[in-house]
Design a protein around this motif. Structure first.
Motif, short mmCIF file in Angstrom:
data_model
loop_
_atom_site.label_atom_id
_atom_site.label_comp_id
_atom_site.label_asym_id
_atom_site.label_seq_id
_atom_site.Cartn_x
_atom_site.Cartn_y
_atom_site.Cartn_z
N ALA A 1 -3.37 8.41 7.69
CA ALA A 1 -4.16 7.31 7.12
C ALA A 1 -3.76 5.98 7.75
O ALA A 1 -4.61 5.14 8.05
N HIS B 1 -6.30 1.54 -1.43
CA HIS B 1 -6.85 2.74 -0.79
C HIS B 1 -8.11 3.15 -1.55
O HIS B 1 -8.24 2.91 -2.74
N ARG C 1 -6.14 3.44 10.08
CA ARG C 1 -6.34 2.04 9.73
C ARG C 1 -5.91 1.12 10.87
O ARG C 1 -6.60 0.16 11.20
N ALA D 1 0.80 -1.22 0.00
CA ALA D 1 0.00 0.00 0.00
C ALA D 1 0.84 1.27 0.00
O ALA D 1 0.29 2.37 -0.16
N ILE E 1 -5.21 10.12 -0.33
CA ILE E 1 -5.71 8.99 0.44
C ILE E 1 -6.63 9.47 1.56
O ILE E 1 -7.70 8.91 1.80
#
Length: 256
Positions: A226, A181, A230, A133, A152
């Protein structure tokens, strides 16, 4: 006429089941994680294969039909909470709220892992997922690009009640992987090891220590919000939990 319409509705499902998700091979290597494991931030990721896009409703339906113990009306409640596949019209019927090519959601970690095992695969580890990612469309590690990070973050700002687009529409990243994403959150094999409450180690539950002591967020990466979101989301879940925006994809080891 109604029979013809029904047959046409089945065609995308059959195509998806027959083709399945493509696999992409990632080379692996040393990787600077946003997590520190016992004060070690650089991890070594072995070469591995990853599904190009998340598993879809059609693919998971084929799995449920082949393994009826994972139907929502038969699954053991220790393996999946009541919301498991609740967006499907029936135990083996997708319906209007679950289109064949959309990523499957409302699926527990246990069910996701069982699906991957049925494909002779497994869920990716956090390090593998984070490694894949980190890439954008042209670079294997775009995390220092502020514009890429903000792109993102724009997804995280969107309401979670919007209709999911079909999987595989995004441009592949530098490894050829799509939808890491901007589509759904994704289970990882070691999700419960990302953040561990120190108090949980003193409650006498052997499951609490199964993945103990794994990681803490590095302050060096505090700009990577981000990743923080997560990790916080995944670490808040139990393996039987499901949500309306949490899906998965499978990984495989590369045999030498």
């Amino acid at each position: 006429m109604r029979r013809l319409a029904a047959l046409l509705c089945l065609l995308p499902v059959a195509a998806a089941v027959a083709g399945g998700a493509a696999w992409v091979t990632l080379p692996g290597g040393k990787f600077r994680s946003a997590l520190k494991y016992e004060d070690v931030q650089t991890v070594k990721v072995a070469p591995f294969a990853l599904q190009k896009r998340p598993v879809t409703n059609a693919e998971f339906l084929a799995f449920v039909q082949a393994h009826p113990q994972w139907r929502r009306d038969r699954v053991a409640r220790v393996l999946a909470e009541p919301r498991y596949l609740s967006h499907w019209a029936g135990p083996v019927t997708l319906g209007r709220a679950a289109q064949p090519q959309q990523p499957v959601v409302h699926v527990s970690w246990f069910a996701a892992q069982a699906y991957c095992e049925a494909q002779h695969a497994r869920l990716p580890t956090w390090s593998e997922w984070e490694y894949a990612a980190a890439a954008d469309e042209t670079r294997r590690d775009a995390r220092n690009d502020r514009a890429w990070r903000e792109r993102i973050l724009a997804w995280y700002a969107k309401p979670s009640n919007t209709v999911l687009p079909r999987a595989g529409l995004q441009a592949p990243n530098a490894y050829g992987v799509q939808d890491l994403h901007g589509l759904v959150w994704e289970w990882t094999e070691d999700f419960s090891a990302l953040l561990v409450d120190p108090e949980s180690r003193n409650q006498g539950d052997p499951d609490n220590s199964k993945f103990c002591g794994a990681g803490a967020l590095s302050m060096d990466d505090r700009d990577n919000y981000a990743v923080l979101m997560r990790v916080a989301m995944l670490s808040s879940l139990q393996a039987r939990d499901t949500t309306a925006n949490l899906g998965f994809r499978c990984a495989r080891d590369i045999r030498k």
